[in-house]
Design a protein around this motif. Structure first.
Motif, PDB file in Angstrom:
ATOM      1  N   ARG A 284      38.063 122.051  -7.226  1.00 16.25           N
ATOM      2  CA  ARG A 284      38.300 120.616  -7.110  1.00 16.25           C
ATOM      3  C   ARG A 284      39.594 120.212  -7.801  1.00 16.25           C
ATOM      4  N   PRO A 285      40.267 119.192  -7.301  1.00 13.52           N
ATOM      5  CA  PRO A 285      41.469 118.673  -7.962  1.00 13.52           C
ATOM      6  C   PRO A 285      41.068 117.716  -9.074  1.00 13.52           C
ATOM      7  N   CYS A 286      41.524 117.984 -10.271  1.00 18.77           N
ATOM      8  CA  CYS A 286      41.099 117.162 -11.406  1.00 18.77           C
ATOM      9  C   CYS A 286      41.963 117.506 -12.610  1.00 18.77           C
ATOM     10  N   ASP A 287      41.662 116.883 -13.728  1.00 22.05           N
ATOM     11  CA  ASP A 287      42.324 117.238 -14.977  1.00 22.05           C
ATOM     12  C   ASP A 287      41.839 118.623 -15.397  1.00 22.05           C
ATOM     13  N   LEU A 288      42.757 119.493 -15.758  1.00 24.80           N
ATOM     14  CA  LEU A 288      42.427 120.894 -15.992  1.00 24.80           C
ATOM     15  C   LEU A 288      42.898 121.365 -17.354  1.00 24.80           C
ATOM     16  N   ALA A 289      42.285 122.429 -17.814  1.00 25.26           N
ATOM     17  CA  ALA A 289      42.679 123.068 -19.060  1.00 25.26           C
ATOM     18  C   ALA A 289      43.024 124.518 -18.784  1.00 25.26           C
TER      19      ALA A 289
ATOM     20  N   LEU B 181      48.284 114.960  14.042  1.00 30.62           N
ATOM     21  CA  LEU B 181      46.973 115.008  13.403  1.00 30.62           C
ATOM     22  C   LEU B 181      46.807 116.287  12.598  1.00 30.62           C
ATOM     23  N   ARG B 182      47.353 117.377  13.085  1.00 31.80           N
ATOM     24  CA  ARG B 182      47.280 118.625  12.314  1.00 31.80           C
ATOM     25  C   ARG B 182      48.006 118.480  10.982  1.00 31.80           C
ATOM     26  N   GLN B 183      49.144 117.819  11.004  1.00 31.21           N
ATOM     27  CA  GLN B 183      49.874 117.596   9.762  1.00 31.21           C
ATOM     28  C   GLN B 183      49.080 116.695   8.819  1.00 31.21           C
ATOM     29  N   GLN B 184      48.451 115.658   9.362  1.00 26.84           N
ATOM     30  CA  GLN B 184      47.671 114.740   8.538  1.00 26.84           C
ATOM     31  C   GLN B 184      46.465 115.446   7.928  1.00 26.84           C
ATOM     32  N   ILE B 185      45.806 116.293   8.704  1.00 28.87           N
ATOM     33  CA  ILE B 185      44.649 117.023   8.188  1.00 28.87           C
ATOM     34  C   ILE B 185      45.074 117.971   7.072  1.00 28.87           C
ATOM     35  N   THR B 186      46.211 118.604   7.251  1.00 31.09           N
ATOM     36  CA  THR B 186      46.717 119.506   6.217  1.00 31.09           C
ATOM     37  C   THR B 186      46.968 118.749   4.922  1.00 31.09           C
ATOM     38  N   PHE B 187      47.558 117.565   5.034  1.00 33.71           N
ATOM     39  CA  PHE B 187      47.802 116.723   3.858  1.00 33.71           C
ATOM     40  C   PHE B 187      46.483 116.301   3.211  1.00 33.71           C
ATOM     41  N   THR B 188      45.501 115.930   4.033  1.00 29.44           N
ATOM     42  CA  THR B 188      44.193 115.521   3.512  1.00 29.44           C
ATOM     43  C   THR B 188      43.516 116.670   2.775  1.00 29.44           C
ATOM     44  N   ALA B 189      43.609 117.870   3.330  1.00 26.57           N
ATOM     45  CA  ALA B 189      43.012 119.042   2.675  1.00 26.57           C
ATOM     46  C   ALA B 189      43.636 119.268   1.306  1.00 26.57           C
ATOM     47  N   LYS B 190      44.947 119.154   1.222  1.00 24.29           N
ATOM     48  CA  LYS B 190      45.627 119.376  -0.047  1.00 24.29           C
ATOM     49  C   LYS B 190      45.208 118.344  -1.084  1.00 24.29           C
ATOM     50  N   LYS B 191      45.056 117.094  -0.680  1.00 25.51           N
ATOM     51  CA  LYS B 191      44.668 116.033  -1.607  1.00 25.51           C
ATOM     52  C   LYS B 191      43.190 116.131  -1.992  1.00 25.51           C
ATOM     53  N   THR B 192      42.366 116.559  -1.056  1.00 24.57           N
ATOM     54  CA  THR B 192      40.923 116.614  -1.288  1.00 24.57           C
ATOM     55  C   THR B 192      40.522 117.814  -2.122  1.00 24.57           C
ATOM     56  N   GLY B 193      41.268 118.921  -1.994  1.00 23.72           N
ATOM     57  CA  GLY B 193      40.894 120.157  -2.670  1.00 23.72           C
ATOM     58  C   GLY B 193      39.764 120.859  -1.952  1.00 23.72           C
ATOM     59  N   PHE B 194      39.119 121.775  -2.647  1.00 21.95           N
ATOM     60  CA  PHE B 194      38.026 122.568  -2.085  1.00 21.95           C
ATOM     61  C   PHE B 194      38.516 123.418  -0.907  1.00 21.95           C
ATOM     62  N   PHE B 195      39.480 124.250  -1.216  1.00 23.19           N
ATOM     63  CA  PHE B 195      40.110 125.141  -0.242  1.00 23.19           C
ATOM     64  C   PHE B 195      39.085 125.871   0.620  1.00 23.19           C
ATOM     65  N   SER B 196      38.059 126.452   0.013  1.00 28.48           N
ATOM     66  CA  SER B 196      37.106 127.278   0.758  1.00 28.48           C
ATOM     67  C   SER B 196      36.296 126.459   1.750  1.00 28.48           C
ATOM     68  N   VAL B 197      36.041 125.198   1.431  1.00 27.52           N
ATOM     69  CA  VAL B 197      35.344 124.320   2.367  1.00 27.52           C
ATOM     70  C   VAL B 197      36.181 124.116   3.622  1.00 27.52           C
TER      71      VAL B 197
END
Length: 220
Positions: A36-41, A165-181
């Protein structure tokens, strides 16, 4: 769990927290375990409390969220075999389901299956929502939400297979995180899998073939 390659680093760190910037540049702002995208250590793969000589070792660093890091604590990860994303093909080790669950790949060899399950338990990725309503760990819900977003995106692309739409989905995936999903939901679309692989920095491409399919082996 996204397999990653953080590369080498010749920097001599005075404190391990100084490595965070380099890790973010190379791996993106995603937890190395739950994705997940979040604050990390800065997370020590081998616990610094038990192995202080690895305190400032770049090869011992990953990024972790408060949940994964807190559950892992200082468990001795050299005492038994685990599958860490900077060493093993963790994309093959784990499978992601529509129910939001992460499970060990049942097709693994017996020793690999045991190591995969041990890894899930190490950072609590086998956990599901508590029945008593307490919400201290929301990783399951966030993963489930990402799955729904990915499914909606896939269905929209089926109706409108445009480049925009493919470009938009790619951007959404990057912002959302959860690569494996995202890789699981778009498992039937080689072009989208390649785009997803390219948009998450530090993904170990050797773990995937030219069509974005995960190679069926643990060690690469």
């Amino acid at each position: 769990m996204r397999p990653v390659d953080k590369g080498t680093n010749a920097t001599v760190f005075q404190e391990y927290a100084q490595a965070k910037g380099d890790l973010l540049d190379r791996l993106g702002a995603y937890c190395s375990y739950c994705e997940r995208p979040c604050d990390l250590a800065v997370e020590h793969i081998v616990p610094k409390a038990k192995y202080p000589e690895r305190l400032l070792d770049w090869l011992n660093f990953l990024l972790a969220c408060v949940n994964c890091n807190g559950i892992k604590t200082d468990k001795d990860t050299l005492a038994e075999r685990y599958l860490f994303p900077d060493e093993a093909n963790t994309a093959h080790a784990f499978v992601y389901g529509q129910d939001g669950r992460v499970r060990s790949n049942p097709n693994l060899a017996a020793d690999e299956l045991a190591a995969a399950q041990r890894t899930l338990e190490l950072v609590g990725l086998d956990r599901v929502p508590r029945l008593d309503g307490r919400r201290s760990d929301m990783r399951w819900q966030w993963r489930d939400e990402a799955w729904r977003i990915a499914e909606i995106s896939r269905d929209q692309l089926t109706r409108n297979p445009s480049e925009e739409l493919r470009q938009q989905i790619t951007f959404t995936a990057k912002k959302t995180g959860f690569f494996s999903v995202w890789m699981t939901v778009f498992s039937g679309d080689a072009d989208m899998k390649r785009r997803i692989l390219d948009t998450f920095p530090g993904t170990r491409r050797a773990c995937f073939d030219d069509d974005g399919c995960c190679r069926p082996t643990i060690m690469i």
